[in-house]
Design a protein around this motif. Structure first.
Motif, PDB file in Angstrom:
ATOM      1  N   UNK A 240      55.275  47.451  18.642  1.00  0.00           N
ATOM      2  CA  UNK A 240      55.264  48.502  19.659  1.00  0.00           C
ATOM      3  C   UNK A 240      54.565  49.775  19.172  1.00  0.00           C
ATOM      4  N   UNK A 241      53.777  49.636  18.103  1.00  0.00           N
ATOM      5  CA  UNK A 241      53.074  50.797  17.540  1.00  0.00           C
ATOM      6  C   UNK A 241      52.089  51.386  18.548  1.00  0.00           C
ATOM      7  N   UNK A 242      52.082  52.713  18.681  1.00  0.00           N
ATOM      8  CA  UNK A 242      51.110  53.343  19.584  1.00  0.00           C
ATOM      9  C   UNK A 242      49.708  53.302  18.969  1.00  0.00           C
ATOM     10  N   UNK A 243      48.687  53.489  19.792  1.00  0.00           N
ATOM     11  CA  UNK A 243      47.296  53.406  19.313  1.00  0.00           C
ATOM     12  C   UNK A 243      47.001  54.306  18.109  1.00  0.00           C
ATOM     13  N   UNK A 244      47.570  55.508  18.064  1.00  0.00           N
ATOM     14  CA  UNK A 244      47.271  56.401  16.939  1.00  0.00           C
ATOM     15  C   UNK A 244      47.853  55.877  15.628  1.00  0.00           C
ATOM     16  N   UNK A 245      48.968  55.174  15.671  1.00  0.00           N
ATOM     17  CA  UNK A 245      49.543  54.580  14.460  1.00  0.00           C
ATOM     18  C   UNK A 245      48.678  53.405  14.002  1.00  0.00           C
ATOM     19  N   UNK A 246      48.213  52.609  14.952  1.00  0.00           N
ATOM     20  CA  UNK A 246      47.335  51.474  14.636  1.00  0.00           C
ATOM     21  C   UNK A 246      46.042  51.982  13.998  1.00  0.00           C
ATOM     22  N   UNK A 247      45.469  53.033  14.580  1.00  0.00           N
ATOM     23  CA  UNK A 247      44.231  53.608  14.050  1.00  0.00           C
ATOM     24  C   UNK A 247      44.441  54.150  12.632  1.00  0.00           C
ATOM     25  N   UNK A 248      45.535  54.851  12.403  1.00  0.00           N
ATOM     26  CA  UNK A 248      45.820  55.418  11.071  1.00  0.00           C
ATOM     27  C   UNK A 248      46.035  54.308  10.039  1.00  0.00           C
ATOM     28  N   UNK A 249      46.754  53.258  10.423  1.00  0.00           N
ATOM     29  CA  UNK A 249      46.979  52.137   9.507  1.00  0.00           C
ATOM     30  C   UNK A 249      45.668  51.449   9.168  1.00  0.00           C
ATOM     31  N   UNK A 250      44.836  51.253  10.175  1.00  0.00           N
ATOM     32  CA  UNK A 250      43.531  50.621   9.969  1.00  0.00           C
ATOM     33  C   UNK A 250      42.687  51.446   8.996  1.00  0.00           C
TER      34      UNK A 250
ATOM     35  N   UNK B 167      39.079  42.518  12.455  1.00  0.00           N
ATOM     36  CA  UNK B 167      39.450  41.705  13.607  1.00  0.00           C
ATOM     37  C   UNK B 167      40.766  42.206  14.207  1.00  0.00           C
ATOM     38  N   UNK B 168      41.725  42.519  13.349  1.00  0.00           N
ATOM     39  CA  UNK B 168      43.012  43.009  13.837  1.00  0.00           C
ATOM     40  C   UNK B 168      42.836  44.305  14.620  1.00  0.00           C
ATOM     41  N   UNK B 169      42.031  45.205  14.085  1.00  0.00           N
ATOM     42  CA  UNK B 169      41.828  46.473  14.771  1.00  0.00           C
ATOM     43  C   UNK B 169      41.071  46.285  16.087  1.00  0.00           C
ATOM     44  N   UNK B 170      40.094  45.397  16.072  1.00  0.00           N
ATOM     45  CA  UNK B 170      39.334  45.124  17.301  1.00  0.00           C
ATOM     46  C   UNK B 170      40.273  44.647  18.407  1.00  0.00           C
ATOM     47  N   UNK B 171      41.208  43.789  18.068  1.00  0.00           N
ATOM     48  CA  UNK B 171      42.144  43.256  19.063  1.00  0.00           C
ATOM     49  C   UNK B 171      43.170  44.312  19.473  1.00  0.00           C
ATOM     50  N   UNK B 172      43.792  44.960  18.496  1.00  0.00           N
ATOM     51  CA  UNK B 172      44.893  45.872  18.809  1.00  0.00           C
ATOM     52  C   UNK B 172      44.445  47.204  19.392  1.00  0.00           C
ATOM     53  N   UNK B 173      43.176  47.546  19.229  1.00  0.00           N
ATOM     54  CA  UNK B 173      42.689  48.812  19.794  1.00  0.00           C
ATOM     55  C   UNK B 173      42.177  48.648  21.229  1.00  0.00           C
ATOM     56  N   UNK B 174      42.083  47.419  21.695  1.00  0.00           N
ATOM     57  CA  UNK B 174      41.637  47.140  23.054  1.00  0.00           C
ATOM     58  C   UNK B 174      42.857  46.683  23.870  1.00  0.00           C
TER      59      UNK B 174
END
Length: 119
Positions: free
Chosen positions: A15-25, A51-58
């Motif tokens: 349930x991570x928000x986009x900004x957390x995903x971006x920071x982790x990436x 690949x993970x970021x491409x999927x989770x950021x879209x």
């Protein structure tokens, strides 16, 4: 059996928000970038991170990935233990079973663990 997901590869919750995903990436790509990390697996890890970021950021791709996870979890929860099942499955059928699945093996991300080989 726990399935590996893109969330696991980026070390974020589902349930991570986009900004957390971006920071982790960003953090993980700095750690595993082949120019900064001499580990022979670094390039392969980077491919999985990208690949993970491409999927989770879209949003649409992320939704499809979430559906795939739920389906895999459902399958695992409803799997019949063949040792406990005495019913034979050698029936012949006059029709063929075609199982198409919209997700390829690439949705089973590689486990990333501190630069060590894993698989």
């Amino acid at each position: 059996m726990k399935i590996r997901t893109h969330y696991d590869n980026l070390k974020v919750s589902r349930d991570a928000p986009p900004e957390v995903i971006r920071a982790a990436y960003k953090s993980l790509t700095q750690k595993y970038h082949p120019d900064r990390n001499p580990d022979p697996q670094a390039a392969k890890i980077m491919l999985h991170l990208n690949e993970a970021y491409e999927v989770l950021s879209d949003p649409e791709k992320r939704d499809n990935h979430d559906k795939w996870i739920r389906f895999e979890e459902w399958k695992a929860a409803h799997r019949v233990d063949p040792k406990k099942n005495s019913h034979s499955h050698s029936h012949s059928h006059s029709h063929s079973h075609s199982h198409s699945h919209s997700h390829s093996h690439k949705h089973r991300p590689l486990q990333i663990s501190g630069g060590k080989k894993s698989r």
